[in-house]
Structures are given as C-alpha cells and as structure tokens.
Design a protein around this motif. Structure first.
Motif, PDB file in Angstrom:
ATOM      1  N   GLY A 139      23.096  45.769  33.117  1.00  0.00           N
ATOM      2  CA  GLY A 139      24.518  45.826  32.782  1.00  0.00           C
ATOM      3  C   GLY A 139      24.758  45.678  31.307  1.00  0.00           C
ATOM      4  N   ARG A 140      26.032  45.548  30.953  1.00  0.00           N
ATOM      5  CA  ARG A 140      26.429  45.407  29.560  1.00  0.00           C
ATOM      6  C   ARG A 140      27.832  44.833  29.508  1.00  0.00           C
ATOM      7  NH1 ARG A 140      29.885  49.722  28.319  1.00  0.00           N
ATOM      8  NH2 ARG A 140      30.008  51.250  29.987  1.00  0.00           N
ATOM      9  N   ILE A 141      28.219  44.330  28.347  1.00  0.00           N
ATOM     10  CA  ILE A 141      29.595  43.895  28.141  1.00  0.00           C
ATOM     11  C   ILE A 141      30.363  45.064  27.545  1.00  0.00           C
ATOM     12  CG2 ILE A 141      31.090  42.337  26.842  1.00  0.00           C
ATOM     13  CD1 ILE A 141      28.948  40.247  27.025  1.00  0.00           C
ATOM     14  N   PRO A 142      31.351  45.595  28.221  1.00  0.00           N
ATOM     15  CA  PRO A 142      32.037  46.794  27.733  1.00  0.00           C
ATOM     16  C   PRO A 142      32.867  46.508  26.491  1.00  0.00           C
ATOM     17  CG  PRO A 142      33.187  45.892  29.623  1.00  0.00           C
ATOM     18  CD  PRO A 142      31.918  45.086  29.477  1.00  0.00           C
ATOM     19  N   LEU A 143      32.952  47.510  25.629  1.00  0.00           N
ATOM     20  CA  LEU A 143      33.819  47.400  24.462  1.00  0.00           C
ATOM     21  C   LEU A 143      35.122  48.143  24.771  1.00  0.00           C
ATOM     22  CD1 LEU A 143      31.088  47.897  21.720  1.00  0.00           C
ATOM     23  CD2 LEU A 143      32.059  45.753  22.566  1.00  0.00           C
ATOM     24  N   ASP A 144      35.600  48.945  23.866  1.00  0.00           N
ATOM     25  CA  ASP A 144      36.884  49.609  24.085  1.00  0.00           C
ATOM     26  C   ASP A 144      36.745  50.756  25.093  1.00  0.00           C
ATOM     27  OD1 ASP A 144      38.065  47.960  22.249  1.00  0.00           O
ATOM     28  OD2 ASP A 144      37.675  49.307  20.565  1.00  0.00           O
ATOM     29  N   ASN A 145      37.612  50.752  26.099  1.00  0.00           N
ATOM     30  CA  ASN A 145      37.711  51.828  27.083  1.00  0.00           C
ATOM     31  C   ASN A 145      36.364  52.241  27.687  1.00  0.00           C
ATOM     32  OD1 ASN A 145      40.516  52.040  26.574  1.00  0.00           O
ATOM     33  ND2 ASN A 145      40.050  53.218  24.713  1.00  0.00           N
ATOM     34  N   PRO A 146      35.641  51.333  28.311  1.00  0.00           N
ATOM     35  CA  PRO A 146      34.363  51.709  28.923  1.00  0.00           C
ATOM     36  C   PRO A 146      34.584  52.640  30.103  1.00  0.00           C
ATOM     37  CG  PRO A 146      35.021  49.522  29.643  1.00  0.00           C
ATOM     38  CD  PRO A 146      36.009  49.940  28.584  1.00  0.00           C
ATOM     39  N   GLU A 147      33.655  53.559  30.316  1.00  0.00           N
ATOM     40  CA  GLU A 147      33.781  54.493  31.424  1.00  0.00           C
ATOM     41  C   GLU A 147      33.624  53.785  32.764  1.00  0.00           C
ATOM     42  OE1 GLU A 147      31.099  57.694  30.882  1.00  0.00           O
ATOM     43  OE2 GLU A 147      31.974  58.354  28.984  1.00  0.00           O
ATOM     44  N   GLN A 148      32.742  52.786  32.818  1.00  0.00           N
ATOM     45  CA  GLN A 148      32.515  52.036  34.048  1.00  0.00           C
ATOM     46  C   GLN A 148      32.683  50.542  33.739  1.00  0.00           C
ATOM     47  OE1 GLN A 148      28.579  53.323  35.218  1.00  0.00           O
ATOM     48  NE2 GLN A 148      29.406  54.979  36.458  1.00  0.00           N
ATOM     49  N   PRO A 149      33.907  50.078  33.718  1.00  0.00           N
ATOM     50  CA  PRO A 149      34.142  48.677  33.358  1.00  0.00           C
ATOM     51  C   PRO A 149      33.496  47.721  34.350  1.00  0.00           C
ATOM     52  CG  PRO A 149      36.122  49.665  34.302  1.00  0.00           C
ATOM     53  CD  PRO A 149      35.148  50.785  34.098  1.00  0.00           C
ATOM     54  N   MET A 150      33.018  46.604  33.828  1.00  0.00           N
ATOM     55  CA  MET A 150      32.427  45.563  34.662  1.00  0.00           C
ATOM     56  C   MET A 150      33.528  44.629  35.148  1.00  0.00           C
ATOM     57  SD  MET A 150      29.192  44.684  32.182  1.00  0.00           S
ATOM     58  CE  MET A 150      28.524  43.411  33.270  1.00  0.00           C
ATOM     59  N   SER A 151      33.310  44.046  36.295  1.00  0.00           N
ATOM     60  CA  SER A 151      34.270  43.069  36.804  1.00  0.00           C
ATOM     61  C   SER A 151      34.168  41.790  35.980  1.00  0.00           C
ATOM     62  CB  SER A 151      33.968  42.751  38.269  1.00  0.00           C
ATOM     63  OG  SER A 151      32.726  42.041  38.374  1.00  0.00           O
ATOM     64  N   ASP A 152      35.170  40.926  36.116  1.00  0.00           N
ATOM     65  CA  ASP A 152      35.143  39.650  35.403  1.00  0.00           C
ATOM     66  C   ASP A 152      33.909  38.840  35.775  1.00  0.00           C
ATOM     67  OD1 ASP A 152      37.457  40.338  34.181  1.00  0.00           O
ATOM     68  OD2 ASP A 152      38.734  38.895  35.237  1.00  0.00           O
ATOM     69  N   ASP A 153      33.563  38.837  37.063  1.00  0.00           N
ATOM     70  CA  ASP A 153      32.392  38.075  37.505  1.00  0.00           C
ATOM     71  C   ASP A 153      31.115  38.647  36.910  1.00  0.00           C
ATOM     72  OD1 ASP A 153      33.881  36.309  38.971  1.00  0.00           O
ATOM     73  OD2 ASP A 153      33.569  37.318  40.904  1.00  0.00           O
ATOM     74  N   GLU A 154      31.009  39.978  36.830  1.00  0.00           N
ATOM     75  CA  GLU A 154      29.822  40.611  36.248  1.00  0.00           C
ATOM     76  C   GLU A 154      29.720  40.299  34.752  1.00  0.00           C
ATOM     77  OE1 GLU A 154      29.147  44.609  38.954  1.00  0.00           O
ATOM     78  OE2 GLU A 154      30.715  44.618  37.418  1.00  0.00           O
ATOM     79  N   GLN A 155      30.860  40.355  34.062  1.00  0.00           N
ATOM     80  CA  GLN A 155      30.861  40.029  32.644  1.00  0.00           C
ATOM     81  C   GLN A 155      30.456  38.575  32.425  1.00  0.00           C
ATOM     82  OE1 GLN A 155      34.169  41.284  30.151  1.00  0.00           O
ATOM     83  NE2 GLN A 155      34.865  42.674  31.756  1.00  0.00           N
ATOM     84  N   LYS A 156      30.984  37.686  33.253  1.00  0.00           N
ATOM     85  CA  LYS A 156      30.661  36.275  33.116  1.00  0.00           C
ATOM     86  C   LYS A 156      29.178  36.035  33.362  1.00  0.00           C
ATOM     87  CE  LYS A 156      31.747  31.692  34.982  1.00  0.00           C
ATOM     88  NZ  LYS A 156      32.556  30.929  35.980  1.00  0.00           N
ATOM     89  N   ARG A 157      28.643  36.665  34.395  1.00  0.00           N
ATOM     90  CA  ARG A 157      27.227  36.474  34.732  1.00  0.00           C
ATOM     91  C   ARG A 157      26.329  37.009  33.618  1.00  0.00           C
ATOM     92  NH1 ARG A 157      27.661  37.999  39.405  1.00  0.00           N
ATOM     93  NH2 ARG A 157      27.178  40.231  39.192  1.00  0.00           N
ATOM     94  N   LEU A 158      26.662  38.178  33.087  1.00  0.00           N
ATOM     95  CA  LEU A 158      25.864  38.753  32.014  1.00  0.00           C
ATOM     96  C   LEU A 158      25.947  37.893  30.752  1.00  0.00           C
ATOM     97  CD1 LEU A 158      24.120  40.952  30.798  1.00  0.00           C
ATOM     98  CD2 LEU A 158      26.198  42.289  30.349  1.00  0.00           C
ATOM     99  N   ALA A 159      27.153  37.426  30.435  1.00  0.00           N
ATOM    100  CA  ALA A 159      27.324  36.581  29.252  1.00  0.00           C
ATOM    101  C   ALA A 159      26.515  35.294  29.382  1.00  0.00           C
ATOM    102  CB  ALA A 159      28.803  36.262  29.036  1.00  0.00           C
ATOM    103  N   GLU A 160      26.493  34.715  30.574  1.00  0.00           N
ATOM    104  CA  GLU A 160      25.735  33.489  30.790  1.00  0.00           C
ATOM    105  C   GLU A 160      24.234  33.730  30.663  1.00  0.00           C
ATOM    106  OE1 GLU A 160      27.051  32.163  34.605  1.00  0.00           O
ATOM    107  OE2 GLU A 160      28.812  31.114  33.819  1.00  0.00           O
ATOM    108  N   GLN A 161      23.763  34.876  31.170  1.00  0.00           N
ATOM    109  CA  GLN A 161      22.339  35.199  31.058  1.00  0.00           C
ATOM    110  C   GLN A 161      21.943  35.407  29.597  1.00  0.00           C
ATOM    111  OE1 GLN A 161      22.413  38.622  33.721  1.00  0.00           O
ATOM    112  NE2 GLN A 161      21.242  37.504  35.259  1.00  0.00           N
TER     113      GLN A 161
END
Length: 367
Positions: A139-161
C-alpha cells in the motif's frame, strides 16, 4: 669493534627501530577490489565531500587497486571513480589494513578490516535492511487525488508500520553512537544525525557528556550542544487562526493536562496520513485532559483552510503562512513533518517526535 662502539651501534639500532615502529603504527593500507571497472581506470582518494579535491590516486589493474600512506588520526574519507564520481566508497581512514570493494553496483560496495570501518559497514548494512523493509510495505499513503484512495484504517495501519520501522532505525543509530561514543564513528553519527527528536534533549546531553573532551571541543559538537540546550519560546506559537483571530497557544496549553503541538502542512502526504490516528487519539482522550494545537507550515491560506476542512480537523489551528520559515518551526528547530511536541499544562516539553502507537501510549501513561 670496541665495547663503546657496540653500545653506540645498539643505541642507534634501537632508535631506528623505535622510529620505524612509530611510522608503522601510523601507516594505512587500502587493499581494494574494483568490480565493473576496466584496467587503467583512475580512482581518487579525498576527504572533501563537496569539491572532491583528490589527495591520492590509484589505477585499477586486473580488478584491484591499492593505496598506502601514513596518518596519525582517523578521518572520514572517500574513494571515488574519476569518470563516475557516484561510484564511491565512504569510509574512515585510519592506521591499519583496510579492505575495500568499489563496485559499479553501489549496493555491492563495502569496507572493513579496521575496527571503525567494521562498525561503519555494520551500521550501513543494518540501515539498508530497514530501508528494504520500508519498501516492502504494502500500500501507500495517497497524496492529492489518488486514483485508489486508501481507507482511514488502511492509512492508519500503514502509517503505524512505517513509524515502527523508522523508530527501530533511529534506536539502532542511537545505540551505535553510544557504543562508539569514544571514537570517530560516534562523533560522526552525533553531528550528522538528522532527527534529534528521537530522544529528549536531556538524554542527548547525557550521551554527549560521555564523549571525550577532544571531540566536544570541535566546532560542530559545540554547535550541537548549543542546540540541545536551547529552550523554545512558546509565545512564538501565538499566531493567527484560519478566521484571522490570534490564538494564545500558552493559554490553550494551560487548559489541558497534556497538549500536542502538531507541526504539519496541507501539502504533506505523511501528515495527512497521520490525521485519522490523530483524530482517534483526540476523540479518546480529550475528555481526560488532552489538547491539540495544529501549527501549519503552509504558505497558501486557501490550501491550509481546505486541508483542515477536507481532513475534518476539529482542534485549534494556527499559522503565519511562512512555510519552513515559520517562527514556531524555527523556535522548535523542526526539520521534518509531521512532528509532535508534547507539553504539560505549564508548557514544559515532555517528549518530541512521537507518532502512532508510541504517541498513544505516551498520552495514555501521562493522563
């Protein structure tokens, strides 16, 4: 030969032996392997990492090169290719036999053979491994207007990792500095480390205090100690809110048991990725005495206000819209964002640089 002549000869031989031993003790020898280079390629030795002024030259022959000389100290040097300066090996020049591999594939370049260079290579190998772990995260943390935005939970999990790996990397760097506090590697790490928020200033000062005086007298170390002893002025954070009214951050801090000064910007992808976790943290602990003040390093007022709205941030926000030149950023010596400073109701700094689970645990423990 008379007895006196024999004594004189013995004394002369002893003096020569002593001088020779002294020179041998200060000699260095670099035995190098050149992978991917051709016979006749020129390599340079330098201690000038900016202008690359050469101090010595080696010619590649049958895949090997060598450099010899004398030095009475340890310094940071580099061997690089004349035609391809990006192909280089950075190392510590010191007395002893240094083994080196210079490869056109930079990941294969290595150095060792002396105590400082063995530790230096181990540090680089370990940091490379952490880098590989970071790149392998899904995964990735999306920047401006990502084509496939991540959910809040996915963003949180990736940020924590990501934060977990980053914290482990910082811990390893600090540990290596402590283990080498009495030599050039420890000094090199301390003056080149770019995240002093990994530890409280008092902990850094404790580490530096163990360093030999000859290192502490160097200008770079004096500057570092000056920075570590700096006390930020909280009044620097009294800035306009989005509606133009001035917020007294000092008064805001006094209303809470703990306050997080959250340095961020609307253009900062990792900052945006942290917001779901920050919102959850605020919702969980605001009734127990947690406050947050957002300090934006934006330059554009509209982008700042839009970021606040889009991210659903509900805690107070301030900015002088001067970007990295913002007075709070200068006062708190912020070098990267997101960046959190935790203060108590009196404005005393309790921690800096915490994120993710480490930040949540700190808040929980202190409320």
């Amino acid at each position: 030969m008379t007895t006196n002549s024999m004594k004189a000869l013995a004394a002369s031989l002893a003096m020569v032996a002593a001088l020779t031993a002294c020179r041998q003790g200060n000699t260095y020898s670099i035995d190098g392997t050149a992978e991917g280079f051709s016979d006749g390629d020129t390599l340079f030795l330098t201690s000038d990492m900016y202008e690359l002024t050469p101090l010595d030259t080696a010619i590649v022959s049958e895949g090997h090169f060598s450099l010899k000389g004398e030095t009475d100290s340890t310094g940071f040097f580099m061997v690089y290719s004349q035609s391809r300066p990006d192909n280089n090996v950075q190392f510590f020049l010191e007395p002893g036999n240094i083994a080196m591999t210079l490869s056109t594939d930079r990941q294969h370049s290595r150095v060792g053979g002396t105590a400082t260079n063995d530790a230096w290579q181990q540090l680089n190998d370990t940091l490379m491994e952490y880098g590989r772990k970071m790149q392998q995260l899904p995964g990735r943390i999306p920047l401006d207007n990502p084509e496939q935005p991540m959910s809040d939970d996915e963003q949180k999990r990736l940020a924590e990792q990501m934060q977990s790996i980053a914290n482990a990397m910082k811990d390893y760097i600090v540990t290596t500095a402590e283990e080498n506090i009495d030599n050039e590697l420890g000094y090199f790490i301390l003056v080149n480390f770019d995240d002093y928020d990994a530890l409280p200033p008092a902990r850094w000062q404790q580490i530096v205090s163990r360093m030999p005086e000859k290192y502490r007298q160097r200008p770079a170390m004096k500057e570092l100690e000056k920075m570590l002893s700096h006390e930020p002025d909280l009044s620097a954070c009294n800035l306009p809110q989005p509606d133009g009214t001035l917020l007294s951050v000092t008064d805001e801090i006094g209303r809470h048991k703990l306050t997080l000064l959250d340095f961020w910007a609307s253009w900062c992808g990792p900052c945006r990725g942290e917001m779901p976790a920050m919102k959850q943290l605020y919702a969980t602990y605001k009734d127990q005495g947690l406050g947050i003040v957002g300090i934006s390093l934006d330059n554009d007022a509209d982008a700042w206000k839009k970021g606040i709205k889009d991210l659903g941030i509900t805690w107070p926000q301030v900015s002088d819209l001067k970007g990295w030149e913002a007075r709070p950023a200068q006062e708190f010596q912020v070098r990267s964002i997101p960046h959190i400073v935790v203060v108590d109701a009196q404005g005393n700094i309790l921690a800096q640089g915490l994120r993710g689970q480490a930040l949540e645990q700190f808040v929980k423990d202190h409320l």
